[in-house]
Design a protein around this motif. Structure first.
Motif, PDB file in Angstrom:
ATOM      1  N   MET A 163      15.261  29.427  39.248  1.00 51.75           N
ATOM      2  CA  MET A 163      15.166  30.756  39.882  1.00 51.75           C
ATOM      3  C   MET A 163      13.791  31.356  39.625  1.00 51.75           C
ATOM      4  SD  MET A 163      17.591  34.058  39.145  1.00 51.75           S
ATOM      5  CE  MET A 163      17.239  35.635  39.876  1.00 51.75           C
ATOM      6  N   VAL A 164      13.191  31.912  40.644  1.00 55.23           N
ATOM      7  CA  VAL A 164      11.884  32.554  40.472  1.00 55.23           C
ATOM      8  C   VAL A 164      12.017  33.713  39.497  1.00 55.23           C
ATOM      9  CG1 VAL A 164      10.140  33.939  41.615  1.00 55.23           C
ATOM     10  CG2 VAL A 164      11.011  31.900  42.733  1.00 55.23           C
ATOM     11  N   ARG A 165      11.109  33.810  38.580  1.00 52.78           N
ATOM     12  CA  ARG A 165      11.182  34.854  37.578  1.00 52.78           C
ATOM     13  C   ARG A 165      10.694  36.173  38.167  1.00 52.78           C
ATOM     14  NH1 ARG A 165       6.941  35.486  34.902  1.00 52.78           N
ATOM     15  NH2 ARG A 165       6.487  33.317  34.934  1.00 52.78           N
ATOM     16  N   PHE A 166      11.653  37.132  38.311  1.00 54.03           N
ATOM     17  CA  PHE A 166      11.242  38.444  38.790  1.00 54.03           C
ATOM     18  C   PHE A 166      11.532  39.513  37.750  1.00 54.03           C
ATOM     19  CE2 PHE A 166      15.600  39.635  39.739  1.00 54.03           C
ATOM     20  CZ  PHE A 166      16.202  38.436  40.087  1.00 54.03           C
ATOM     21  N   MET A 167      11.801  39.103  36.501  1.00 53.94           N
ATOM     22  CA  MET A 167      12.105  40.059  35.461  1.00 53.94           C
ATOM     23  C   MET A 167      10.965  40.995  35.079  1.00 53.94           C
ATOM     24  SD  MET A 167      15.193  39.884  34.936  1.00 53.94           S
ATOM     25  CE  MET A 167      15.320  40.885  33.458  1.00 53.94           C
ATOM     26  N   PRO A 168       9.657  40.620  35.221  1.00 50.76           N
ATOM     27  CA  PRO A 168       8.606  41.563  34.840  1.00 50.76           C
ATOM     28  C   PRO A 168       8.752  42.903  35.539  1.00 50.76           C
ATOM     29  CG  PRO A 168       7.655  39.414  35.231  1.00 50.76           C
ATOM     30  CD  PRO A 168       9.100  39.324  35.622  1.00 50.76           C
ATOM     31  N   VAL A 169       9.210  42.892  36.779  1.00 54.42           N
ATOM     32  CA  VAL A 169       9.331  44.136  37.513  1.00 54.42           C
ATOM     33  C   VAL A 169      10.492  44.962  37.002  1.00 54.42           C
ATOM     34  CG1 VAL A 169       9.367  45.077  39.837  1.00 54.42           C
ATOM     35  CG2 VAL A 169       8.465  42.801  39.453  1.00 54.42           C
ATOM     36  N   LEU A 170      11.459  44.315  36.336  1.00 55.36           N
ATOM     37  CA  LEU A 170      12.613  45.026  35.825  1.00 55.36           C
ATOM     38  C   LEU A 170      12.435  45.514  34.397  1.00 55.36           C
ATOM     39  CD1 LEU A 170      15.520  42.791  37.132  1.00 55.36           C
ATOM     40  CD2 LEU A 170      14.870  45.036  37.922  1.00 55.36           C
ATOM     41  N   ASN A 178      18.541  33.153  44.062  1.00 60.03           N
ATOM     42  CA  ASN A 178      17.598  34.251  44.308  1.00 60.03           C
ATOM     43  C   ASN A 178      18.204  35.361  45.164  1.00 60.03           C
ATOM     44  OD1 ASN A 178      14.807  33.716  43.146  1.00 60.03           O
ATOM     45  ND2 ASN A 178      15.326  31.730  44.033  1.00 60.03           N
ATOM     46  N   TRP A 179      19.539  35.345  45.290  1.00 60.83           N
ATOM     47  CA  TRP A 179      20.206  36.424  46.036  1.00 60.83           C
ATOM     48  C   TRP A 179      19.883  37.793  45.437  1.00 60.83           C
ATOM     49  CZ3 TRP A 179      23.682  40.058  44.260  1.00 60.83           C
ATOM     50  CH2 TRP A 179      24.283  40.863  45.234  1.00 60.83           C
ATOM     51  N   GLY A 180      19.934  37.908  44.106  1.00 57.42           N
ATOM     52  CA  GLY A 180      19.715  39.198  43.453  1.00 57.42           C
ATOM     53  C   GLY A 180      18.346  39.770  43.752  1.00 57.42           C
ATOM     54  N   ALA A 181      17.309  38.923  43.710  1.00 57.21           N
ATOM     55  CA  ALA A 181      15.955  39.396  44.005  1.00 57.21           C
ATOM     56  C   ALA A 181      15.871  39.903  45.435  1.00 57.21           C
ATOM     57  CB  ALA A 181      14.956  38.268  43.779  1.00 57.21           C
ATOM     58  N   ASN A 182      16.428  39.137  46.372  1.00 58.44           N
ATOM     59  CA  ASN A 182      16.396  39.560  47.770  1.00 58.44           C
ATOM     60  C   ASN A 182      17.193  40.836  47.985  1.00 58.44           C
ATOM     61  OD1 ASN A 182      15.768  38.830  50.710  1.00 58.44           O
ATOM     62  ND2 ASN A 182      17.991  39.071  50.755  1.00 58.44           N
ATOM     63  N   GLU A 183      18.295  40.983  47.255  1.00 57.84           N
ATOM     64  CA  GLU A 183      19.148  42.149  47.427  1.00 57.84           C
ATOM     65  C   GLU A 183      18.531  43.404  46.812  1.00 57.84           C
ATOM     66  OE1 GLU A 183      22.229  44.099  49.132  1.00 57.84           O
ATOM     67  OE2 GLU A 183      21.670  42.009  49.410  1.00 57.84           O
ATOM     68  N   ILE A 184      17.546  43.230  45.963  1.00 59.18           N
ATOM     69  CA  ILE A 184      16.814  44.396  45.444  1.00 59.18           C
ATOM     70  C   ILE A 184      15.598  44.697  46.312  1.00 59.18           C
ATOM     71  CG2 ILE A 184      15.498  45.350  43.503  1.00 59.18           C
ATOM     72  CD1 ILE A 184      17.199  43.641  41.633  1.00 59.18           C
ATOM     73  N   TRP A 185      14.699  43.699  46.469  1.00 61.22           N
ATOM     74  CA  TRP A 185      13.401  43.955  47.096  1.00 61.22           C
ATOM     75  C   TRP A 185      13.320  43.521  48.556  1.00 61.22           C
ATOM     76  CZ3 TRP A 185      13.648  41.896  42.035  1.00 61.22           C
ATOM     77  CH2 TRP A 185      13.270  42.794  41.030  1.00 61.22           C
ATOM     78  N   GLY A 186      14.362  42.897  49.075  1.00 64.82           N
ATOM     79  CA  GLY A 186      14.342  42.468  50.467  1.00 64.82           C
ATOM     80  C   GLY A 186      14.377  43.630  51.440  1.00 64.82           C
ATOM     81  N   LYS A 222      13.058  32.077  49.298  1.00 63.66           N
ATOM     82  CA  LYS A 222      13.906  30.996  48.798  1.00 63.66           C
ATOM     83  C   LYS A 222      15.379  31.306  49.069  1.00 63.66           C
ATOM     84  CE  LYS A 222      10.879  29.053  45.268  1.00 63.66           C
ATOM     85  NZ  LYS A 222      10.731  28.662  43.855  1.00 63.66           N
ATOM     86  N   TYR A 223      15.751  32.576  48.915  1.00 58.84           N
ATOM     87  CA  TYR A 223      17.141  32.934  49.225  1.00 58.84           C
ATOM     88  C   TYR A 223      17.429  32.699  50.705  1.00 58.84           C
ATOM     89  CZ  TYR A 223      21.200  35.642  50.466  1.00 58.84           C
ATOM     90  OH  TYR A 223      22.413  36.015  50.989  1.00 58.84           O
ATOM     91  N   LYS A 224      16.498  33.112  51.553  1.00 55.23           N
ATOM     92  CA  LYS A 224      16.702  32.929  52.995  1.00 55.23           C
ATOM     93  C   LYS A 224      16.800  31.452  53.366  1.00 55.23           C
ATOM     94  CE  LYS A 224      14.617  37.256  54.564  1.00 55.23           C
ATOM     95  NZ  LYS A 224      13.597  37.879  55.449  1.00 55.23           N
ATOM     96  N   ASN A 225      16.200  30.596  52.548  1.00 55.55           N
ATOM     97  CA  ASN A 225      16.251  29.161  52.796  1.00 55.55           C
ATOM     98  C   ASN A 225      17.417  28.483  52.080  1.00 55.55           C
ATOM     99  OD1 ASN A 225      13.991  29.083  54.505  1.00 55.55           O
ATOM    100  ND2 ASN A 225      12.600  29.043  52.744  1.00 55.55           N
ATOM    101  N   GLY A 226      18.359  29.299  51.572  1.00 54.12           N
ATOM    102  CA  GLY A 226      19.590  28.734  51.039  1.00 54.12           C
ATOM    103  C   GLY A 226      19.749  28.726  49.539  1.00 54.12           C
ATOM    104  N   LEU A 241       8.111  38.103  44.159  1.00 53.73           N
ATOM    105  CA  LEU A 241       9.278  38.696  44.812  1.00 53.73           C
ATOM    106  C   LEU A 241       9.413  38.199  46.245  1.00 53.73           C
ATOM    107  CD1 LEU A 241       8.979  42.353  43.474  1.00 53.73           C
ATOM    108  CD2 LEU A 241      10.341  40.466  42.566  1.00 53.73           C
ATOM    109  N   TYR A 242       8.300  38.112  46.932  1.00 55.44           N
ATOM    110  CA  TYR A 242       8.324  37.563  48.296  1.00 55.44           C
ATOM    111  C   TYR A 242       8.841  36.127  48.269  1.00 55.44           C
ATOM    112  CZ  TYR A 242       6.611  35.393  52.567  1.00 55.44           C
ATOM    113  OH  TYR A 242       6.525  34.669  53.734  1.00 55.44           O
ATOM    114  N   SER A 243       8.360  35.337  47.331  1.00 60.00           N
ATOM    115  CA  SER A 243       8.793  33.948  47.213  1.00 60.00           C
ATOM    116  C   SER A 243      10.288  33.864  46.941  1.00 60.00           C
ATOM    117  CB  SER A 243       8.020  33.243  46.091  1.00 60.00           C
ATOM    118  OG  SER A 243       8.497  31.936  45.870  1.00 60.00           O
ATOM    119  N   ALA A 244      10.795  34.754  46.072  1.00 61.88           N
ATOM    120  CA  ALA A 244      12.225  34.753  45.763  1.00 61.88           C
ATOM    121  C   ALA A 244      13.054  35.061  47.000  1.00 61.88           C
ATOM    122  CB  ALA A 244      12.519  35.764  44.661  1.00 61.88           C
TER     123      ALA A 244
END
Length: 560
Positions: free
Chosen positions: A1-8, A468-476, A460-464, A454-457
């Motif tokens: 999973m792409v690391r998006f924790m720095p933003v959190l 990375n659902w959580g990242a997309n559901e926050i920043w998408g 990746k979710y959009k590609n299945g 975040l864009y990458s996450a």
């Protein structure tokens, strides 16, 4: 999973995101418009002082002392420590500022250690103070007046970020008309309540997505009675609720009821929100839901952590929480049950007035300066460096060394001797990547490393990749950050109007009053007569609340 924790990190740590071979101007060159036109936007506001540009670099170098509250998980590179690390080296190289930490203690010991230093009068040149310490330092005459310094030197970018936190933030740092600290701005506004609903359950019970509080009540009933998980068992509840009612904040807001805030009443004075009639109405609704079997019958014995375990296990379909909930616990819910389709929605209201998002004062503390030091404006240099690296840097090299760190744990940012959080950083990141997700932009070099992650996450979710659902559901595009952006555009926030240290009676009585409040509210939800609320209001006033209200309004009259 792409690391998006720095933003959190601002959410999770609130108590509560340069290689040496790079040019010494590397960070400033990331944002030349700031470096070259520093404070241009503020020049028109200067009345008593002539605008001055901060020194590019102190020559000879100056030294400032501070103290360190280390991140418990931070790892320094070999030979590095709190006095010698990427941040301190960059401050000395770029700005001619040497920072020396006099001592470093674990977080649980920091306040006590600083209290001893304050009592002795032996304080460092700058450090982070609690609200109570801030008041004590001011009353002891130990603090530098920063009024002229700030209005004369503050970089436009630093001022912008502080102003974003709300005007009450700077007012709280102003005592007797003088700015006596730089607030460590926080992200409490960005943590506003959002309504999360299982959309797959909505389809099962044939109900539309919620727009009003009446919709919410119908969904709660259906989720509790119509077997939305389709397992043939009566094992689901309509809405998650915990013993402290903390997860009910967004529900209360739907009835224009708010807990533990001091708000301006119809007479222009401050009144305590928890004892207002709107709260009685909201509690009555929760009581009706409880009697109908729509809430967990044992909620009063369960802390929020325990109820979240049940949410993850698929036993609840409605959850009020903050913007970051899709990262946890909703991502875990989806990991266990990929069919769990959580949707995020603005807080519905019971009428045509919007539900407001309550929040406490948007600060994590105060950066104070010892009275008499030669260069108090150096704090603004340090905040400029922090802002450039944390929010404007586009370089992966700088990001890895200054934000991520040697172990990849994204803790290097905490080495900075001074810091503050951008109030709507996650919303800004959502807005930054939105054009890329829409296909309107393609040059990823325009984004910061965090934003690229975040864009990458999202992609990746959009590609299945459901991880990375959580990242997309926050920043998408339609994620929870977009809902907070909507709150922001509608000015849908409700701030606590009392932002001073505890009054004398608060010190003596507040904890017992809080216990009385939660006990009464819980018993009412469980079925006690609604008249108990009126008794609670009278008890609250007699047991110290009336005197506290008087003291709060004495402070408020002076502030006005």
């Amino acid at each position: 999973m792409v690391r998006f924790m720095p933003v959190l990190l601002a959410f999770l740590l609130m108590v509560t995101g340069i290689l040496s071979g790079c040019s010494s101007q590397a960070v400033r060159e990331q944002t030349p418009e700031i470096a070259n036109k520093q404070n241009e936007g503020n020049q028109g506001e200067q009345t008593d002082q002539t605008f001055k540009k901060l020194p590019d670099k102190y020559d000879p170098p100056i030294q400032l002392t501070t103290v360190t509250l280390p991140n418990p998980t931070l790892k320094y590179a070999p030979e590095d420590d709190e006095n010698n690390n990427p941040w301190t080296r960059r401050l000395e190289k770029d700005y001619g500022i040497k920072v020396k930490s006099l001592w470093s203690v674990p977080p649980e010991q920091y306040e006590q250690k600083m209290n001893l230093a304050i009592a002795s009068g032996d304080i460092p040149d700058f450090f982070n103070a609690t609200p109570i310490q801030f008041k004590q330092l001011y009353e002891a005459g130990l603090l530098e007046d920063l009024t002229t310094m700030y209005s004369t030197y503050v970089p436009d970018m630093v001022k912008k970020f502080i102003d974003e936190a709300g005007p009450e933030v700077m007012r709280s740092a102003t005592l007797d008309g003088k700015l006596m600290a730089i607030p460590w701005t926080a992200t409490f506004k960005e943590s506003a309540p959002i309504l999360y609903v299982r959309k797959d359950w909505l389809k099962k019970v044939n109900l539309p997505e919620p727009k009003t509080m009446q919709d919410v009540l119908k969904i709660v009933e259906a989720f509790a009675t119509q077997d939305p998980d389709d397992n043939g068992k009566d094992d689901t509840v309509g809405m998650l609720l915990d013993k402290d009612l903390s997860s009910a904040s967004g529900f209360f807001s739907g009835y224009h009821a708010y807990r533990e805030l001091w708000l301006i009443d119809s007479t222009g004075k401050l009144a305590y929100s928890s004892i207002q009639p709107e709260m009685k109405t909201a509690l009555g609704k929760l009581q009706g839901m409880f009697k109908a079997g729509q809430l967990d019958p044992e909620f009063a014995m369960k802390a929020e952590g325990k109820t979240i375990e049940e949410l993850i296990a698929g036993k609840a379909g409605i959850y009020y929480s903050a913007m970051y909930a899709p990262a946890w616990p909703l991502q875990q819910s989806k990991d266990i049950n990929p069919q769990a389709d959580w949707g995020s929605y603005p807080m519905p209201s019971v009428d045509n007035q919007v539900a407001l998002a309550p929040h406490k004062l948007n600060v994590s503390g105060y950066w104070v300066v010892k009275k008499g030091i030669p260069h108090p404006e150096a704090l603004l240099n340090m905040l400029e460096l922090w802002s450039n690296i944390q929010h404007n840097n586009k370089s992966e090299e700088i990001y890895k060394e200054f934000i991520v760190g040697i172990d990849g744990a994204s803790t290097a940012w905490s080495m900075s001797p001074i810091k503050f959080y951008r109030a709507f950083n996650n919303v800004n990141n959502h807005l930054a990547i939105a054009p890329f997700l829409k296909g309107e932009e393609s040059d990823l070099n325009k984004l910061t490393p965090d934003q690229r992650n975040l864009y990458s996450a999202s992609m990746k979710y959009k590609n299945g990749d459901n991880g990375n659902w959580g990242a997309n559901e926050i920043w998408g595009l339609n994620g929870s950050a977009s809902i907070v952006d909507g709150y922001l555009k509608k000015n849908q926030f409700l701030s606590d109007e009392y932002f001073s240290t505890p009054t004398p009676t608060m010190v003596e009585r507040w904890e017992s009053l809080r216990k009385l409040e939660i006990m009464t509210m819980t018993t009412i939800v469980q079925g006690a007569p609604l008249a108990e609320f009126d008794k609670f209001v009278e008890q609250w006033k007699k047991q110290g609340g009336e005197q506290i209200t008087k003291e709060v309004n004495e402070w408020y009259a002076k502030r006005k």
